[in-house]
Design a protein around this motif. Structure first.
Motif, PDB file in Angstrom:
ATOM      1  N   UNK A  25      -2.593 -16.754 -72.371  1.00 55.53           N
ATOM      2  CA  UNK A  25      -3.208 -16.970 -71.145  1.00 55.53           C
ATOM      3  C   UNK A  25      -2.896 -16.347 -69.819  1.00 55.53           C
ATOM      4  N   UNK A  26      -1.628 -16.758 -69.945  1.00 56.99           N
ATOM      5  CA  UNK A  26      -1.339 -15.556 -68.716  1.00 56.99           C
ATOM      6  C   UNK A  26       0.512 -15.556 -68.595  1.00 56.99           C
ATOM      7  N   UNK A  27       0.644 -14.403 -68.742  1.00 51.98           N
ATOM      8  CA  UNK A  27       2.602 -13.983 -68.220  1.00 51.98           C
ATOM      9  C   UNK A  27       3.036 -14.894 -68.066  1.00 51.98           C
ATOM     10  N   UNK A  28       4.418 -16.003 -67.938  1.00 50.70           N
ATOM     11  CA  UNK A  28       4.733 -16.720 -67.172  1.00 50.70           C
ATOM     12  C   UNK A  28       5.955 -17.101 -67.184  1.00 50.70           C
ATOM     13  N   UNK A  29       5.982 -15.995 -66.945  1.00 50.88           N
ATOM     14  CA  UNK A  29       7.938 -15.392 -66.523  1.00 50.88           C
ATOM     15  C   UNK A  29       7.920 -16.320 -65.156  1.00 50.88           C
ATOM     16  N   UNK A  30       7.547 -16.503 -64.351  1.00 48.85           N
ATOM     17  CA  UNK A  30       8.280 -16.932 -62.958  1.00 48.85           C
ATOM     18  C   UNK A  30       7.908 -18.856 -62.947  1.00 48.85           C
ATOM     19  N   UNK A  31       7.539 -19.492 -64.622  1.00 45.29           N
ATOM     20  CA  UNK A  31       7.450 -20.472 -64.839  1.00 45.29           C
ATOM     21  C   UNK A  31       8.587 -21.402 -64.976  1.00 45.29           C
ATOM     22  N   UNK A  32       9.296 -22.179 -64.488  1.00 48.02           N
ATOM     23  CA  UNK A  32       9.992 -23.064 -65.261  1.00 48.02           C
ATOM     24  C   UNK A  32       9.929 -23.846 -66.220  1.00 48.02           C
ATOM     25  N   UNK A  33       9.969 -23.839 -68.016  1.00 47.00           N
ATOM     26  CA  UNK A  33       9.910 -24.752 -68.496  1.00 47.00           C
ATOM     27  C   UNK A  33      10.762 -25.543 -69.150  1.00 47.00           C
ATOM     28  N   UNK A  49      16.102 -27.587 -69.338  1.00 50.15           N
ATOM     29  CA  UNK A  49      14.735 -26.908 -68.642  1.00 50.15           C
ATOM     30  C   UNK A  49      15.940 -25.397 -68.947  1.00 50.15           C
ATOM     31  N   UNK A  50      14.762 -24.668 -68.464  1.00 47.00           N
ATOM     32  CA  UNK A  50      15.560 -22.731 -67.835  1.00 47.00           C
ATOM     33  C   UNK A  50      14.424 -22.725 -67.134  1.00 47.00           C
ATOM     34  N   UNK A  51      15.041 -21.892 -66.305  1.00 47.72           N
ATOM     35  CA  UNK A  51      14.470 -21.350 -65.328  1.00 47.72           C
ATOM     36  C   UNK A  51      13.468 -20.136 -65.676  1.00 47.72           C
ATOM     37  N   UNK A  52      12.825 -19.739 -64.673  1.00 46.34           N
ATOM     38  CA  UNK A  52      11.991 -18.506 -64.997  1.00 46.34           C
ATOM     39  C   UNK A  52      12.298 -17.505 -65.574  1.00 46.34           C
ATOM     40  N   UNK A  53      13.443 -16.472 -64.742  1.00 46.83           N
ATOM     41  CA  UNK A  53      14.178 -15.380 -65.704  1.00 46.83           C
ATOM     42  C   UNK A  53      14.806 -16.029 -66.227  1.00 46.83           C
ATOM     43  N   UNK A  99       4.785 -24.737 -62.539  1.00 49.18           N
ATOM     44  CA  UNK A  99       4.927 -22.766 -62.042  1.00 49.18           C
ATOM     45  C   UNK A  99       4.920 -23.271 -60.833  1.00 49.18           C
ATOM     46  N   UNK A 100       5.642 -24.231 -60.186  1.00 47.52           N
ATOM     47  CA  UNK A 100       6.454 -23.919 -59.331  1.00 47.52           C
ATOM     48  C   UNK A 100       8.016 -23.643 -59.076  1.00 47.52           C
ATOM     49  N   UNK A 101       8.714 -22.929 -60.503  1.00 46.29           N
ATOM     50  CA  UNK A 101       9.537 -22.297 -60.832  1.00 46.29           C
ATOM     51  C   UNK A 101      11.007 -23.331 -60.596  1.00 46.29           C
ATOM     52  N   UNK A 102      10.427 -24.584 -61.109  1.00 44.34           N
ATOM     53  CA  UNK A 102      11.460 -24.426 -60.294  1.00 44.34           C
ATOM     54  C   UNK A 102      11.879 -26.479 -61.544  1.00 44.34           C
TER      55      UNK A 102
END
Length: 123
Positions: A25-33, A49-53, A99-102
């Motif tokens: 759907x979109x790149x999610x490299x900025x999203x914490x997962x 959990x892992x940060x976006x980067x 999507x906040x990346x935290x």
């Protein structure tokens, strides 16, 4: 963002599995997962959990030293390597993206969830 978790299965105690969480759907490299799991009759609990980067990870105490989260943003995929599996690791595993990346250890901050993949560890 749509998430799809896969890679679960049946494994003997002491074995390993690698779960994948593919985003579309979109790149999610900025999203914490985050990875969560829910065993039958129990509440959903935080696993990792892992940060976006990918530089920061956080784990529940009961998986430290056994599970590793990592990601390949070029492939829009996050992974959970699970080693030394125990019968108590049996659960449906979910991935979720914030999507906040935290990095968060509770479910509320996560905006998107995958459908879950079942992991069964036999003794």
């Amino acid at each position: 963002v749509q998430l799809q978790a896969f890679g679960g299965g049946l494994v003997q105690a002491g074995g390993f599995l690698r779960l994948s969480c593919a985003a579309s759907g979109r790149p999610f490299g900025n999203y914490a997962t985050g990875w969560f799991r829910q065993a039958t009759g129990k509440e959903r609990e935080f696993v990792a959990a892992i940060s976006g980067n990918g530089y920061t990870t956080y784990y529940a105490d009961f998986v430290k030293g056994r599970f590793t989260a990592f990601r390949n943003n070029a492939k829009n995929t996050v992974y959970l390597q699970m080693n030394s599996l125990k019968p108590e690791d049996t659960a449906v595993y979910y991935c979720a993206a914030d999507r906040q990346g935290d990095i968060a250890t509770t479910t509320a901050p996560y905006d998107y969830w995958g459908q879950g993949t079942k992991v069964t560890v036999s003794s």
